[in-house]
Design a protein around this motif. Structure first.
Motif, mmCIF file in Angstrom:
data_model
loop_
_atom_site.group_PDB
_atom_site.id
_atom_site.type_symbol
_atom_site.label_atom_id
_atom_site.label_comp_id
_atom_site.label_asym_id
_atom_site.label_seq_id
_atom_site.Cartn_x
_atom_site.Cartn_y
_atom_site.Cartn_z
ATOM 1 N N PRO A 44 11.700 -5.567 -5.131
ATOM 2 C CA PRO A 44 11.925 -4.456 -4.207
ATOM 3 C C PRO A 44 13.392 -4.269 -3.839
ATOM 4 C CG PRO A 44 11.421 -6.390 -2.929
ATOM 5 C CD PRO A 44 11.498 -6.843 -4.383
ATOM 6 N N PHE A 45 14.310 -4.700 -4.695
ATOM 7 C CA PHE A 45 15.728 -4.710 -4.334
ATOM 8 C C PHE A 45 16.426 -3.393 -4.629
ATOM 9 C CE2 PHE A 45 14.424 -9.055 -5.126
ATOM 10 C CZ PHE A 45 14.902 -9.708 -3.997
ATOM 11 N N ARG A 259 11.692 -7.231 6.577
ATOM 12 C CA ARG A 259 10.255 -6.999 6.819
ATOM 13 C C ARG A 259 9.796 -5.693 6.173
ATOM 14 N NH1 ARG A 259 11.622 -9.166 11.979
ATOM 15 N NH2 ARG A 259 11.789 -7.071 12.863
ATOM 16 N N LYS A 260 10.639 -4.688 6.190
ATOM 17 C CA LYS A 260 10.306 -3.389 5.598
ATOM 18 C C LYS A 260 9.970 -3.528 4.116
ATOM 19 C CE LYS A 260 12.584 0.966 4.307
ATOM 20 N NZ LYS A 260 13.841 1.762 4.423
ATOM 21 N N PRO A 265 3.867 -2.346 3.155
ATOM 22 C CA PRO A 265 3.644 -1.578 1.924
ATOM 23 C C PRO A 265 4.917 -0.858 1.485
ATOM 24 C CG PRO A 265 1.859 -1.221 3.476
ATOM 25 C CD PRO A 265 2.930 -1.951 4.221
ATOM 26 N N ILE A 266 5.210 -0.926 0.186
ATOM 27 C CA ILE A 266 6.400 -0.282 -0.363
ATOM 28 C C ILE A 266 6.016 0.636 -1.520
ATOM 29 C CG2 ILE A 266 7.930 -2.157 0.322
ATOM 30 C CD1 ILE A 266 7.867 -3.135 -2.587
ATOM 31 N N PRO A 267 6.842 1.650 -1.793
ATOM 32 C CA PRO A 267 6.575 2.525 -2.925
ATOM 33 C C PRO A 267 6.790 1.768 -4.231
ATOM 34 C CG PRO A 267 8.718 3.015 -1.946
ATOM 35 C CD PRO A 267 8.041 2.018 -1.039
ATOM 36 N N ASN A 272 1.938 -4.420 -0.633
ATOM 37 C CA ASN A 272 2.644 -5.337 0.257
ATOM 38 C C ASN A 272 2.876 -6.642 -0.484
ATOM 39 O OD1 ASN A 272 3.535 -7.077 2.276
ATOM 40 N ND2 ASN A 272 2.152 -6.248 3.831
ATOM 41 N N LEU A 273 4.141 -7.005 -0.710
ATOM 42 C CA LEU A 273 4.437 -8.248 -1.420
ATOM 43 C C LEU A 273 4.099 -9.476 -0.590
ATOM 44 C CD1 LEU A 273 7.888 -7.358 -3.043
ATOM 45 C CD2 LEU A 273 5.612 -7.261 -4.083
ATOM 46 N N SER A 274 4.016 -9.319 0.727
ATOM 47 C CA SER A 274 3.620 -10.409 1.637
ATOM 48 C C SER A 274 4.432 -11.678 1.401
ATOM 49 C CB SER A 274 2.120 -10.703 1.488
ATOM 50 O OG SER A 274 1.350 -9.570 1.816
#
Length: 298
Positions: A44-45, A259-260, A265-267, A272-274
Motif C-alpha cells: 500500500p505504499f 492506520r489509514k 480498507p484501502i483501494p 484491510n491488510l490488518s
C-alpha cells in the motif's frame, strides 16, 4: 505516463527550512516543478488505484514534504509531476536528475547509500516468499531445484541469489520487471514462489482474485528499513525531508497515516491488510533514524 498534480491535502503547521544550500530546492524554485518518482504496484505504499490515481502510504507522507518544499522555495503554486519508476530505474533516474525524490517502497542499504541518500526510516519489513498452498513450500530450503522469481533491482533478488549459491539449492531464478509480473508468474505456475518484502506480498495476495490460494512464509531472509530516497550530495534537501517527517512523527500524523493504509480498507478492492504497527517501527517514531543496519531495528 505521468500525471501533473497540485497537492492540497496537508496544511503545514509550521515552516521547515533546509539547513544550508540545496541544489534540488534551487532547481525546483527556478522551474516551479517537483518531479516525484512513484511505483505502479507497491501496495500500500505507492500504486495506481482503479481510477489510475497515484495513492499510498508513502505518497501521503511525501504530500507533507511537498507542502514544506512549497514554503522553502516560496512556490505556493508548485506543480507536482509524477513519473513511474521501477526497481531497476529508480536510482539512475534520481541520480541523473529526472526525478527529484522517490516515494515508493525502497530499502535503505549500505550499498545504495554509495549512490543515493535516504530519509528517516518510514517502514520496516522482512524479505519473505509467497507461494500457492498446493506447492507445499514451508521454508527456503524447499526451493531446491525449483523455479523462483523476484523483482529486478531489489535486495530480495540479491538475497535469493546469495541463498542459492550458499546452500547450493540449484534454483532457477527469474528476474521480473516489477512486482505485478512476478506475482503473476506464481499465479500462472511459471514460478513456485516469489521472494519479496512481506508487506508487498500481503498487498498482492489481498488484491488477487483468489487470496485463499496463497500463503506467505513465516521464514524470512532479512529485516529491511524503507525510506524516501533523495540525491546523495544534497544534505539540505535531505534535512528538509527529515524535518517534515519528524513533524509528522511528533504530531501523531504519521500514526494516523499508518492506520489509514495498514489497518483500514484501502483501494482498489477495499481490503484491510490488518497490519498493526510493529514495536520496532514505534521505536523509530520515537527516535527517528536513517540507519541501513538491520541490527539497529532489532
Amino acid at each position: 505516463m505521468s500525471d501533473l498534480l497540485i497537492f492540497s491535502t496537508f496544511v503545514p503547521r509550521a515552516p521547515v527550512h533546509a539547513q544550508g544550500r540545496s541544489d534540488t530546492l534551487d532547481r525546483i524554485a527556478s522551474s516551479g516543478v517537483l518531479t516525484i518518482g512513484h511505483r505502479d504496484a507497491s501496495i500500500p505504499f505507492s500504486y495506481l488505484d482503479d481510477a489510475q490515481h497515484i495513492v499510498g502510504f508513502t505518497i501521503d507522507l511525501c504530500a507533507r514534504v511537498v507542502e514544506q518544499i512549497k514554503i522553502a522555495t516560496k512556490r505556493p503554486d508548485l506543480q507536482v509531476k509524477f513519473l513511474p519508476v521501477t526497481s531497476a530505474t529508480r536510482i539512475p533516474l534520481l541520480a541523473n536528475g529526472t526525478i527529484d525524490i522517490e516515494c515508493g517502497s525502497t530499502t535503505n542499504t549500505r550499498e545504495r547509500q554509495t549512490q543515493v541518500a535516504f530519509s528517516s526510516t518510514t517502514y520496516l519489513t522482512t524479505s519473505n516468499f509467497v507461494s500457492k498452498k498446493s506447492a507445499g513450500l514451508r521454508g527456503f530450503d524447499d526451493f531446491k531445484g525449483r523455479t523462483v522469481v523476484s523483482t529486478a533491482g531489489t535486495t530480495s533478488l540479491r538475497l535469493l541469489n546469495e541463498l542459492n549459491s550458499h546452500k547450493n539449492l540449484g534454483m532457477s531464478i527469474i528476474s521480473a520487471k516489477d512486482h505485478a509480473e512476478a506475482f503473476l508468474m506464481v499465479a500462472t505456475d511459471r514460478a513456485s514462489a516469489f521472494v519479496m518484502d512481506d508487506v508487498l506480498l500481503a498487498g498482492l495476495v489481498a488484491n488477487s482474485q483468489e487470496p485463499s490460494v496463497y500463503e506467505i512464509s513465516k521464514e524470512f531472509l532479512s529485516i529491511e528499513p524503507y525510506a524516501i530516497m533523495v540525491r546523495r550530495e544534497d544534505a539540505g534537501f535531505k534535512q528538509l525531508v527529515d524535518a517534515a517527517l519528524g513533524e509528522a512523527f511528533r504530531s501523531g500524523e504519521f500514526e494516523r497515516t499508518y492506520r489509514k493504509w495498514f489497518e483500514a480498507p484501502i483501494p482498489p478492492r477495499n481490503i484491510n491488510l490488518s497490519l498493526p504497527m510493529s514495536a520496532a517501527l514505534k521505536s523509530v517514531v520515537q527516535h527517528p533514524t536513517d540507519s541501513a543496519d538491520p541490527a539497529a531495528y532489532q
